[in-house]
Design a protein around this motif. Structure first.
Motif, mmCIF file in Angstrom:
data_model
loop_
_atom_site.group_PDB
_atom_site.id
_atom_site.type_symbol
_atom_site.label_atom_id
_atom_site.label_comp_id
_atom_site.label_asym_id
_atom_site.label_seq_id
_atom_site.Cartn_x
_atom_site.Cartn_y
_atom_site.Cartn_z
ATOM 1 N N PHE A 60 0.840 -1.194 0.000
ATOM 2 C CA PHE A 60 0.000 0.000 0.000
ATOM 3 C C PHE A 60 0.883 1.255 0.000
ATOM 4 C CE2 PHE A 60 -2.663 3.187 2.134
ATOM 5 C CZ PHE A 60 -3.893 3.013 1.522
ATOM 6 N N ASP A 61 1.871 1.292 0.892
ATOM 7 C CA ASP A 61 2.775 2.439 0.968
ATOM 8 C C ASP A 61 3.529 2.641 -0.342
ATOM 9 O OD1 ASP A 61 1.958 2.518 3.583
ATOM 10 O OD2 ASP A 61 3.899 1.987 4.447
ATOM 11 N N LEU A 62 4.026 1.542 -0.888
ATOM 12 C CA LEU A 62 4.826 1.628 -2.105
ATOM 13 C C LEU A 62 4.026 2.219 -3.262
ATOM 14 C CD1 LEU A 62 7.592 0.953 -3.332
ATOM 15 C CD2 LEU A 62 6.681 -1.278 -3.970
ATOM 16 N N CYS A 63 2.773 1.791 -3.393
ATOM 17 C CA CYS A 63 1.924 2.316 -4.471
ATOM 18 C C CYS A 63 1.624 3.797 -4.271
ATOM 19 C CB CYS A 63 0.632 1.513 -4.559
ATOM 20 S SG CYS A 63 0.875 -0.187 -5.129
ATOM 21 N N PHE A 64 1.569 4.234 -3.027
ATOM 22 C CA PHE A 64 1.307 5.652 -2.761
ATOM 23 C C PHE A 64 2.476 6.530 -3.208
ATOM 24 C CE2 PHE A 64 -2.584 4.708 -0.941
ATOM 25 C CZ PHE A 64 -3.193 5.818 -0.382
ATOM 26 N N THR A 65 3.673 5.957 -3.310
ATOM 27 C CA THR A 65 4.808 6.766 -3.742
ATOM 28 C C THR A 65 4.653 7.219 -5.192
ATOM 29 O OG1 THR A 65 6.100 4.817 -4.409
ATOM 30 C CG2 THR A 65 6.387 5.626 -2.155
ATOM 31 N N VAL A 66 3.845 6.509 -5.970
ATOM 32 C CA VAL A 66 3.586 6.949 -7.351
ATOM 33 C C VAL A 66 2.933 8.318 -7.337
ATOM 34 C CG1 VAL A 66 2.347 6.431 -9.488
ATOM 35 C CG2 VAL A 66 3.376 4.569 -8.162
ATOM 36 N N ALA A 67 1.930 8.482 -6.468
ATOM 37 C CA ALA A 67 1.255 9.774 -6.363
ATOM 38 C C ALA A 67 2.174 10.832 -5.777
ATOM 39 C CB ALA A 67 -0.004 9.624 -5.512
ATOM 40 N N ALA A 103 -5.698 9.971 2.873
ATOM 41 C CA ALA A 103 -6.160 8.616 2.558
ATOM 42 C C ALA A 103 -5.218 7.582 3.153
ATOM 43 C CB ALA A 103 -6.262 8.436 1.044
ATOM 44 N N TRP A 104 -3.917 7.840 3.080
ATOM 45 C CA TRP A 104 -2.945 6.920 3.682
ATOM 46 C C TRP A 104 -3.130 6.854 5.190
ATOM 47 C CZ3 TRP A 104 0.687 7.545 7.494
ATOM 48 C CH2 TRP A 104 1.567 6.476 7.682
ATOM 49 N N MET A 105 -3.281 7.993 5.813
ATOM 50 C CA MET A 105 -3.385 8.041 7.266
ATOM 51 C C MET A 105 -4.636 7.314 7.751
ATOM 52 S SD MET A 105 -3.277 11.331 9.788
ATOM 53 C CE MET A 105 -4.035 11.270 11.407
ATOM 54 N N LEU A 116 -8.611 -1.844 -3.828
ATOM 55 C CA LEU A 116 -9.430 -0.798 -4.440
ATOM 56 C C LEU A 116 -8.917 0.583 -4.037
ATOM 57 C CD1 LEU A 116 -11.907 0.045 -6.083
ATOM 58 C CD2 LEU A 116 -13.279 -0.161 -3.984
ATOM 59 N N GLN A 117 -8.493 0.716 -2.789
ATOM 60 C CA GLN A 117 -7.915 1.980 -2.350
ATOM 61 C C GLN A 117 -6.620 2.291 -3.098
ATOM 62 O OE1 GLN A 117 -8.604 0.702 2.006
ATOM 63 N NE2 GLN A 117 -8.447 2.915 2.150
ATOM 64 N N ILE A 118 -5.829 1.266 -3.348
ATOM 65 C CA ILE A 118 -4.601 1.460 -4.126
ATOM 66 C C ILE A 118 -4.945 1.924 -5.537
ATOM 67 C CG2 ILE A 118 -2.659 0.246 -5.191
ATOM 68 C CD1 ILE A 118 -2.491 -1.469 -2.666
ATOM 69 N N THR A 119 -5.979 1.327 -6.124
ATOM 70 C CA THR A 119 -6.432 1.768 -7.451
ATOM 71 C C THR A 119 -6.808 3.237 -7.417
ATOM 72 O OG1 THR A 119 -7.279 -0.462 -7.909
ATOM 73 C CG2 THR A 119 -8.101 1.335 -9.298
ATOM 74 N N GLY A 120 -7.461 3.646 -6.334
ATOM 75 C CA GLY A 120 -7.867 5.041 -6.193
ATOM 76 C C GLY A 120 -6.683 5.990 -6.191
ATOM 77 N N VAL A 121 -5.609 5.632 -5.487
ATOM 78 C CA VAL A 121 -4.462 6.539 -5.442
ATOM 79 C C VAL A 121 -3.762 6.604 -6.788
ATOM 80 C CG1 VAL A 121 -2.605 4.954 -4.725
ATOM 81 C CG2 VAL A 121 -2.581 7.337 -3.953
ATOM 82 N N LEU A 129 -12.282 9.679 -4.163
ATOM 83 C CA LEU A 129 -13.563 9.057 -3.812
ATOM 84 C C LEU A 129 -13.436 7.534 -3.748
ATOM 85 C CD1 LEU A 129 -16.181 11.143 -5.836
ATOM 86 C CD2 LEU A 129 -15.864 11.089 -3.361
ATOM 87 N N LEU A 130 -12.711 6.954 -4.677
ATOM 88 C CA LEU A 130 -12.502 5.501 -4.634
ATOM 89 C C LEU A 130 -11.861 5.083 -3.317
ATOM 90 C CD1 LEU A 130 -11.187 4.393 -8.166
ATOM 91 C CD2 LEU A 130 -13.268 3.631 -7.016
ATOM 92 N N MET A 131 -10.839 5.811 -2.901
ATOM 93 C CA MET A 131 -10.159 5.475 -1.658
ATOM 94 C C MET A 131 -11.046 5.669 -0.446
ATOM 95 S SD MET A 131 -6.284 6.974 -2.183
ATOM 96 C CE MET A 131 -6.752 8.621 -2.689
#
Length: 392
Positions: free
Chosen positions: A33-40, A74-76, A98-103, A127-129
């Motif tokens: 989850f954290d790793l995918c958030f680094t894209v954003a 969203a991460w927090m 699904l939350q990862i897809t949202g980010v 909204l997805l997240m």
């Protein structure tokens, strides 16, 4: 209360995790989850660097604040929920994916947000997240009773209500979006305060500290990566080795020093209740945002060194020194000050002011900032050694 979830059961009743569970650390799903958030985060940092290099401060700061808030919040929310109710079954995993897809959708929309204030993709990803988070809280409420159930339902209702506000924001004039965004931020931050009024959700304080530490490492890693790409690109195109080596070295000193300073002290001893934990958790918006902004600032400094921006020397230096100073001061305010006594209490605040003052050095400002951060670490080590000697 449940202990570590049984990974071999596809569906489980969502019950609160044991707050006294030993050796609780980040799960593979949380790390993914954290790793995918680094894209954003990378997208937000890249757009911040471009806007700063072009001298568009009025675009850079609101755009970065808006996009980073959506990512961080969203991460927090996921992190604190997972600390309390992670059952690691199939529905939980699918909702998290699904939350990862949202980010990822949000990340795709960040350039549009900076370019022409087009919020459509950012809001869609958000909204997805957040709606996925609503389903998680409803599921938690189903497994709880009494005040714990009330708290879970308050989270679900509060999150859903604020999401309606973000949809409305899409249809207001551009000039009204920034002030209304501030209203939305206040509403988002108020939901946990309201939900936890009479019942604290059963998050695990060591696990929370571990999660925040892991995300800090990832953000600092992204900063190093962004600076490396900027230096490589400049070397390939301009061969300006003499101009770029001091920036590259200083960037490493800042990132290494930031890691050392953040992890010099443990945070979990002070996370006993929501009264301590909420300000600590909220304050990390500045920690994460400033750490990521250092990478963007180093990109700006590199572009300035090879003459591809029209910024002044001090403006280019400020792109690095300001976020570095913010990081130092915020880390001190959140937990380092709890471990310091006497003169040692002043190290990080004075370091933050010194780094900020390094902006006045112009071209040498980034190098000076790196040396000051390294010196701060050295002073901290020396004082710690003296403290140990006194006690022994």
């Amino acid at each position: 209360m449940t202990t570590a979830p049984d990974r071999y059961r596809p569906v489980r009743r969502m019950l609160a995790r044991d707050q006294g569970e030993s050796h609780r650390v980040s799960t593979p799903l949380e790390l993914f989850f954290d790793l995918c958030f680094t894209v954003a985060i990378a997208q937000a940092g890249r757009q911040l660097a471009h806007a700063l290099a072009a001298g568009h401060l009025t675009v850079a700061l609101p755009g970065y604040a808006m996009s980073f808030f959506a990512i961080w919040w969203a991460w927090m929310n996921f992190t604190w929920f997972a600390s309390a109710y992670d059952v690691d079954d199939v529905p939980y995993r699918l909702t998290t994916l699904l939350q990862i897809t949202g980010v990822l959708v949000l990340a795709a929309g960040v350039p549009r947000l900076f370019g022409d204030q087009d919020l459509s993709l950012v809001v869609a990803g958000y909204l997805l997240m957040r709606l996925a988070m609503v389903t998680q809280w409803l599921r938690a409420a189903r497994g709880e009773n009494g005040s714990a159930r009330t708290a879970a339902l308050r989270y679900a209702r509060g999150i859903a209500l604020v999401q309606a506000f973000w949809v409305v924001l899409l249809f207001v004039p551009h000039e009204a979006r920034v002030p209304l965004f501030v209203v939305g931020v206040v509403a988002e931050l108020s939901v946990p305060v309201w939900a936890e009024t009479h019942n604290r959700t059963p998050w695990h304080r060591r696990h929370i500290a571990d999660r925040y530490g892991a995300f800090t490492i990832i953000v600092l890693g992204e900063t190093v990566a962004a600076a490396t790409v900027a230096v490589q690109t400049a070397l390939d195109e301009h061969k300006a080795v003499a101009e770029l080596l001091p920036i590259a070295g200083s960037g490493l000193l800042i990132c290494f020093g930031a890691w050392w300073i953040y992890f010099a002290d443990d945070a979990h001893p002070y996370l006993h209740s929501a009264r301590q934990a909420l300000p600590w958790g909220y304050g990390h918006f500045v920690v994460f945002a400033s750490a990521a902004a250092v990478g963007a600032g180093l990109e700006v400094a590199v572009q300035h060194a090879v003459g591809t921006t029209h910024l002044t020397d001090r403006a280019a230096a400020a792109a690095v020194t300001v976020p570095t100073a913010l990081f130092l001061f915020t880390v001190w305010a959140l937990h380092s000050r709890h471990h310091r006594r006497g003169a040692a209490q002043l190290i990080l605040p004075l370091a933050a002011l010194s780094v900020l003052a390094a902006t006045l050095a112009g071209d040498a400002g980034v190098l000076l900032a790196g040396l000051l951060v390294a010196g701060t670490v050295g002073v901290g080590i020396a004082l710690s050694a003296k403290t140990v000697q006194r006690r022994s």
